[in-house]
Enzyme design. Sequence first.
Site, PDB file in Angstrom:
ATOM      1  N   ASN A  12       1.007  -1.266   0.023  1.00  0.00           N
ATOM      2  CA  ASN A  12      -0.475  -0.043   0.231  1.00  0.00           C
ATOM      3  C   ASN A  12       0.768   0.884   0.240  1.00  0.00           C
ATOM      4  O   ASN A  12       0.346   2.044  -1.102  1.00  0.00           O
ATOM      5  CB  ASN A  12      -0.588   0.264   1.678  1.00  0.00           C
ATOM      6  CG  ASN A  12      -2.548  -0.653   0.813  1.00  0.00           C
ATOM      7  OD1 ASN A  12      -3.314  -0.395  -0.049  1.00  0.00           O
ATOM      8  ND2 ASN A  12      -2.585  -1.961   1.266  1.00  0.00           N
ATOM      9  N   ARG A  67       0.657  -2.000  15.132  1.00  0.00           N
ATOM     10  CA  ARG A  67       0.789  -1.704  16.517  1.00  0.00           C
ATOM     11  C   ARG A  67      -0.714  -0.834  16.479  1.00  0.00           C
ATOM     12  O   ARG A  67      -1.101  -0.069  16.072  1.00  0.00           O
ATOM     13  CB  ARG A  67       1.828  -0.720  16.721  1.00  0.00           C
ATOM     14  CG  ARG A  67       2.980  -1.468  16.622  1.00  0.00           C
ATOM     15  CD  ARG A  67       3.497  -2.076  17.325  1.00  0.00           C
ATOM     16  NE  ARG A  67       3.366  -2.437  18.832  1.00  0.00           N
ATOM     17  CZ  ARG A  67       3.093  -3.334  19.763  1.00  0.00           C
ATOM     18  NH1 ARG A  67       3.776  -4.648  19.270  1.00  0.00           N
ATOM     19  NH2 ARG A  67       3.154  -3.364  20.620  1.00  0.00           N
ATOM     20  N   ASN A 109      -6.114   5.167   8.025  1.00  0.00           N
ATOM     21  CA  ASN A 109      -5.671   3.494   7.671  1.00  0.00           C
ATOM     22  C   ASN A 109      -6.384   2.997   6.840  1.00  0.00           C
ATOM     23  O   ASN A 109      -7.704   3.479   6.281  1.00  0.00           O
ATOM     24  CB  ASN A 109      -6.494   3.014   9.281  1.00  0.00           C
ATOM     25  CG  ASN A 109      -5.956   1.483   9.475  1.00  0.00           C
ATOM     26  OD1 ASN A 109      -4.911   1.361   8.640  1.00  0.00           O
ATOM     27  ND2 ASN A 109      -6.234   0.791  10.552  1.00  0.00           N
ATOM     28  N   HIS A 125      -8.276  -0.919   6.340  1.00  0.00           N
ATOM     29  CA  HIS A 125      -8.656  -1.921   6.547  1.00  0.00           C
ATOM     30  C   HIS A 125      -9.201  -3.242   5.452  1.00  0.00           C
ATOM     31  O   HIS A 125     -10.276  -2.411   4.481  1.00  0.00           O
ATOM     32  CB  HIS A 125      -9.487  -2.094   7.451  1.00  0.00           C
ATOM     33  CG  HIS A 125     -10.125  -3.630   8.292  1.00  0.00           C
ATOM     34  ND1 HIS A 125      -9.141  -4.166   8.981  1.00  0.00           N
ATOM     35  CD2 HIS A 125     -10.806  -3.951   8.482  1.00  0.00           C
ATOM     36  CE1 HIS A 125      -9.741  -5.340   9.002  1.00  0.00           C
ATOM     37  NE2 HIS A 125     -10.617  -5.092   8.871  1.00  0.00           N
ATOM     38  N   ASP A 164      -9.646  -0.361  13.362  1.00  0.00           N
ATOM     39  CA  ASP A 164     -10.553  -0.623  12.719  1.00  0.00           C
ATOM     40  C   ASP A 164     -12.049   0.195  12.343  1.00  0.00           C
ATOM     41  O   ASP A 164     -12.841  -0.532  12.356  1.00  0.00           O
ATOM     42  CB  ASP A 164     -10.648  -1.978  12.598  1.00  0.00           C
ATOM     43  CG  ASP A 164      -9.235  -2.565  11.941  1.00  0.00           C
ATOM     44  OD1 ASP A 164      -8.495  -2.095  11.804  1.00  0.00           O
ATOM     45  OD2 ASP A 164      -9.324  -3.973  12.687  1.00  0.00           O
ATOM     46  N   GLU A 224      -5.662  -5.520  -4.065  1.00  0.00           N
ATOM     47  CA  GLU A 224      -5.437  -5.301  -4.733  1.00  0.00           C
ATOM     48  C   GLU A 224      -6.325  -4.147  -5.541  1.00  0.00           C
ATOM     49  O   GLU A 224      -6.332  -2.554  -5.544  1.00  0.00           O
ATOM     50  CB  GLU A 224      -6.085  -5.779  -7.093  1.00  0.00           C
ATOM     51  CG  GLU A 224      -5.546  -5.686  -7.636  1.00  0.00           C
ATOM     52  CD  GLU A 224      -5.500  -6.588  -9.272  1.00  0.00           C
ATOM     53  OE1 GLU A 224      -5.598  -7.904  -8.738  1.00  0.00           O
ATOM     54  OE2 GLU A 224      -6.528  -5.954  -9.774  1.00  0.00           O
TER      55      GLU A 224
HETATM   56  C1  GRF Z   1      -2.688  -5.084   3.691  1.00  0.00           C
HETATM   57  O1  GRF Z   1      -4.021  -5.891   4.152  1.00  0.00           O
HETATM   58  C2  GRF Z   1      -3.715  -3.748   5.025  1.00  0.00           C
HETATM   59  O2  GRF Z   1      -5.021  -3.554   4.233  1.00  0.00           O
HETATM   60  C3  GRF Z   1      -3.543  -4.858   6.063  1.00  0.00           C
HETATM   61  O3  GRF Z   1      -2.198  -4.591   6.231  1.00  0.00           O
HETATM   62  C4  GRF Z   1      -1.962  -5.518   4.894  1.00  0.00           C
HETATM   63  C5  GRF Z   1      -0.778  -4.091   4.303  1.00  0.00           C
HETATM   64  O4  GRF Z   1      -0.498  -5.173   3.838  1.00  0.00           O
HETATM   65  N1  GRF Z   1      -3.904  -3.714   7.567  1.00  0.00           N
HETATM   66  P1  GRF Z   1       0.615  -4.452   2.676  1.00  0.00           P
HETATM   67  O5  GRF Z   1       2.132  -3.876   4.223  1.00  0.00           O
HETATM   68  O6  GRF Z   1       0.695  -2.559   2.433  1.00  0.00           O
HETATM   69  O7  GRF Z   1       1.582  -5.170   1.387  1.00  0.00           O
END
Ligand code: GRF
Length: 217
Positions: A17, A94, A110, A112, A148, A175
């Site tokens: 991400n 964390r 954030n 999720h 969350d 994705e």
């Molecule tokens: C993602 O699926 C996010 O939604 C969750 O942890 C994962 C992190 O993936 N909180 P990355 O480190 O961004 O590849």
Amino acid sequence: MTKKKRVGVLISGRGSNLQALINACKKLDYPAEIVLVISNVPQAQGLLRAEAALIPTLTIDHKDFPSREAFDAALDTALNEAGVELLCNAGFLRLHTPDFVDRWRDRHLNVHPSLLPAFRGLHSHERVIAAGCKISGCTIHFVRAEMDEGPIVAQAAVPVLASDTAETLATRVLEAEHHLYPHALALVASGAVFVNGERVVDANEQAQVPLFSPPLA
Ligand code: GRF
């Protein structure tokens, strides 16, 4: 264009991400730039992604601090020293203290991997499949003290297939996260959306064709 918002990103691992945000920030007209990436895990792959993009990085290892308060205070100091205006958690594992959450209130996002408020917490894909859901997805939300939880900025729907395992569903949802997070950050950074009574309001929102899963004939 008005000045780009200075963004800090918190990670703990892979950083896919983060990579999506880095890629978005390369566009000249994108309203944000990443000025600091902090990992609480020294070997996080995401740190290498930031370094490759010439973004300053810091490792602030929670294990080096006597309490959650002291760890969050160190994060807060580093973010302020870098002039961070908006904070993005991207796979940061964390939970923050209420004090830290208050300091970054409505400036802290954030991601999720479920359609919140359903399936908060870990192992959401397993639980989505066990519940027989036909649609899952991902959510970008402002951070609040509960895990969350917080005003929802944007969501993307992803169909759940009969053949899905937690892994295949996670891949498809991830994705969608990579498209959604840059989109949501742009909305927040540009001021197109704002929090109003614990709901995020978008003045330019338009209705879209709904997603059916299974699809309509
Ligand atoms: C993602 O699926 C996010 O939604 C969750 O942890 C994962 C992190 O993936 N909180 P990355 O480190 O961004 O590849």
